[in-house]
Design a protein around this motif. Sequence first.
Motif, PDB file in Angstrom:
ATOM      1  N   MET A 137      49.119  -8.737 -19.198  1.00 23.11           N
ATOM      2  CA  MET A 137      50.366  -8.012 -19.447  1.00 23.11           C
ATOM      3  C   MET A 137      51.153  -8.666 -20.579  1.00 23.11           C
TER       4      MET A 137
ATOM      5  N   ASP B 296      53.419 -11.331 -16.197  1.00 22.22           N
ATOM      6  CA  ASP B 296      52.152 -11.708 -16.825  1.00 22.22           C
ATOM      7  C   ASP B 296      51.353 -12.656 -15.932  1.00 22.22           C
TER       8      ASP B 296
ATOM      9  N   VAL C 219      55.953  -2.586  -9.766  1.00 21.61           N
ATOM     10  CA  VAL C 219      55.577  -3.887  -9.210  1.00 21.61           C
ATOM     11  C   VAL C 219      56.828  -4.741  -9.154  1.00 21.61           C
TER      12      VAL C 219
ATOM     13  N   ARG D 141      49.126   0.512 -16.737  1.00 16.24           N
ATOM     14  CA  ARG D 141      48.843   0.485 -15.300  1.00 16.24           C
ATOM     15  C   ARG D 141      47.452  -0.030 -14.965  1.00 16.24           C
TER      16      ARG D 141
ATOM     17  N   ARG E  32      51.384 -12.712 -12.684  1.00 16.26           N
ATOM     18  CA  ARG E  32      50.882 -11.927 -11.554  1.00 16.26           C
ATOM     19  C   ARG E  32      49.806 -10.933 -11.978  1.00 16.26           C
ATOM     20  N   TYR E  33      49.924 -10.434 -13.216  1.00 16.17           N
ATOM     21  CA  TYR E  33      49.011  -9.422 -13.740  1.00 16.17           C
ATOM     22  C   TYR E  33      48.540  -9.870 -15.129  1.00 16.17           C
TER      23      TYR E  33
ATOM     24  N   LEU F 154      46.375  -2.730 -15.825  1.00 17.76           N
ATOM     25  CA  LEU F 154      46.582  -4.150 -15.569  1.00 17.76           C
ATOM     26  C   LEU F 154      47.216  -4.418 -14.202  1.00 17.76           C
ATOM     27  N   THR F 155      47.827  -3.387 -13.611  1.00 18.51           N
ATOM     28  CA  THR F 155      48.503  -3.559 -12.317  1.00 18.51           C
ATOM     29  C   THR F 155      47.774  -2.824 -11.191  1.00 18.51           C
TER      30      THR F 155
END
Length: 90
Positions: free
Chosen positions: A41, A35, A20, A11, A37-38, A13-14
């Motif tokens: 990941m 990955d 999400v 989390r 978007r974040y 990373l988000t």
Amino acid sequence: MATIRIPIPMRTLTGNQSEVQATGSTVGDVLRDLDARYPGMGARLFDDKGAVRRYVNVFLNDEDVRALKALDTPVKDADRITLIPAMAGG
């Protein structure tokens, strides 16, 4: 967009979000979009060959994708993907 449940260790990373969304027609596409978007990941999910790491379990609507078509498993917009890191220890 598919909804992805993020385990606590990932989390950071988000932005501490437990769920999400990401797009794609297969599980692999969705995870690669996740990955994008974040960032970071993908390193937690994929090995050097692009396969899901052995210690990460991926479920599509409560079904282990390894029992389906793995990363090629089709995904619909209403689907839920759950990421579960394997636990070790004794």
